[in-house]
Design an enzyme around this catalytic site. Sequence first.
Site, mmCIF file in Angstrom:
data_model
loop_
_atom_site.group_PDB
_atom_site.id
_atom_site.type_symbol
_atom_site.label_atom_id
_atom_site.label_comp_id
_atom_site.label_asym_id
_atom_site.label_seq_id
_atom_site.Cartn_x
_atom_site.Cartn_y
_atom_site.Cartn_z
ATOM 1 N N GLU A 1 0.852 -1.180 0.000
ATOM 2 C CA GLU A 1 0.000 0.000 0.000
ATOM 3 C C GLU A 1 0.896 1.241 0.000
ATOM 4 O O GLU A 1 2.028 1.221 0.448
ATOM 5 C CB GLU A 1 -0.977 0.032 1.180
ATOM 6 C CG GLU A 1 -1.883 -1.186 1.269
ATOM 7 C CD GLU A 1 -2.728 -1.433 0.022
ATOM 8 O OE1 GLU A 1 -2.894 -0.512 -0.801
ATOM 9 O OE2 GLU A 1 -3.231 -2.559 -0.126
ATOM 10 N N ASP B 1 6.905 19.824 -30.625
ATOM 11 C CA ASP B 1 6.885 20.665 -29.425
ATOM 12 C C ASP B 1 8.330 20.833 -28.979
ATOM 13 O O ASP B 1 9.060 19.841 -28.837
ATOM 14 C CB ASP B 1 6.054 20.018 -28.315
ATOM 15 C CG ASP B 1 5.949 20.916 -27.092
ATOM 16 O OD1 ASP B 1 5.237 21.934 -27.178
ATOM 17 O OD2 ASP B 1 6.574 20.598 -26.059
ATOM 18 N N ASP C 1 4.847 17.093 -23.014
ATOM 19 C CA ASP C 1 5.457 17.508 -24.282
ATOM 20 C C ASP C 1 4.816 16.827 -25.488
ATOM 21 O O ASP C 1 4.480 17.484 -26.484
ATOM 22 C CB ASP C 1 6.965 17.214 -24.235
ATOM 23 C CG ASP C 1 7.605 17.752 -22.976
ATOM 24 O OD1 ASP C 1 7.803 18.972 -22.885
ATOM 25 O OD2 ASP C 1 7.879 16.954 -22.050
#
Length: 471
Positions: free
Chosen positions: A185, A302, A439
Site C-alpha cells: 500500500e 513541441d 510535451d
Amino acid sequence: MLEGKNPRLTLALALQEKARRARRNRLKYYKPYAKQREFHALGARCRERLFSAGNQLGKTFSGAYETAMHATGRYPDWWEGKTFDKATIGWAASVTGELTRDGVQRLLLGRPGLPAERGMAALPADAIKDVRPGTGIPNAVSQIVVRHGGGGDVQAGESVIGFRSYNQGREKFQSETLDYLWFDEEPPVDIYMEGLTRTNTTLGPVYLTFTPLMGMSQTVMRFLVEKAAGTSVVFMGIYDAGHYTKEQADTIVASYPEHEREARAFGKPVLGSGAVFPVPESEIIVTPFAVPDDWPRLCALDLGWDHPTAAVWLAHNLDADIVYLYDVYKRAKQIPAVHASAIKARGAWIPVAWPHDALQTQKDTGVPMRDTYRAEGLNMLPERTQFEDGSIGVEPGIQIMLNRMQTGRFKVFSSCEGWLEEYRLYHRKDGVIVKQMDDAIDASRGGIMSLRFAKTNTVSNFKRYRESWRS
C-alpha cells in the site's frame, strides 16, 4: 503392511503426503505471472521498484514471496532478481497495524490467530524459527526470525523480518539499517524517504506494491514523473492475471466507477475529475499496423531543452475520420540537428506542424528555431500551429482531442509508450491544466489543430500505381 497390500491406498497416502508438504512449503511452488516476474527481475538492476497493479491481481502476493526469498535465501531456478547469500534484516510495512497484520503478515506467515496455518503461506514451515508477538493489536506480530540458507554459496544464519505501519509515524522508520524494505500500500513520501534511508548503507532493494488510488501523490510522482535514478515501474492490469477469465475480467472492470476504473483494474493512477481526458486508456489504444499509403500524414513538434523536445506522427483515415497517433519521439538537451535527423528518418516528406515559440530567436545565432529546422531539411509548414481563424487557444484543441476520443475517432498505437505515459498523468488542479510532463500531448494537440495540412506521400503513391498499371 496394509500399504503394501493395497496399492491404491499407498498411492492415496503418498499423494496426501505430497500435498501436505506442498502446503507447508508454498515458496517452492510459487509461479508468478509474466508481470510479476518482470517486477522481480528488475530488482537485479533497480534499487527502487513500484509494482502498480489493480485490485486483487497478486501484487501483495508478489511482495510476500520476494520477501520470503530474501529472508530464507531460497531462490528458484527461474529467479533473475536481487539475491542475498547471507542472513538478512528487512521490514514489511503497510498503512495501519491491522492492515499490516491482515495483509503482509498473513501472506508471509499464515492467517492471524490460527497457529495451525503457520508455515502455510510464503514462509516455509521449516524456515520459521520464532514469531514474536506485537502489542496493542490482537494476533499481530512484531518480528519473525527465519532460518536462512545453508549449503552451496548461501550462508546459514538467522534472518529477521520486522513489521511497521505508516500510522506509527516517520520516527518508527528511523535508526535501523536494513537489507531490504517492502511497502505494501502507498506510503506517504516522508515515510517512504525515511525507509529508503534505512537501506543507504546496504543499497538494498526497496519495493512497493499498491493500487494507486491517491492519484498523483508525491510518492507516485517519484516513479512516474521525476523518474529518479534507480527507480522503475511495472504496471499490471486485470487481463495480465491468469486467475480471471476474460468474461470475469470484463464484468469486474464494468463494476468499477468510471473514474476509478483505470486504477482498480489496470494499476494506473487515479486522476478522478482532474483528468484532462477522462477516457479509459483501453478505449483509445490499438495494436500497431502498417499505415496505408493513401492516408494523409502529419508530424507535430513541441520544442524543449531541459524538458524534452517531442514529435508525434498522425495518420488520418479520411473515410472513417479516425486519427491514428502511430509514432512518438522525445529527447531532452539535444541540438536541433539531432532532433531533425530523427524526424526525417520517419519520412522527410511528411509536413511538420510547429508551435509559436519556434519563432523565438536563438541567443547564440539570432535565428528563429523554425528557420534552423528548415535548414536541417524538415518540411516545416508555412505558418505556426493555429486554427483556421488564426487563434491558438489550448482549451479548444483539448476539447477537439477529447471529443475525438469519446467518439472513437482518436486512436494511439500501443507502441507509443512515451505518449501514453503522459496521457496517464495529464490532469488539472483547481481547474487548470498542470504543465508537467506534457510535451508529446502538446505536440499532438498541435497536430490535431493542423490536421488540414496532412499530406500523402505522392512519390510512394505514384510508384504504387505505376506498378499496379504495369501488372
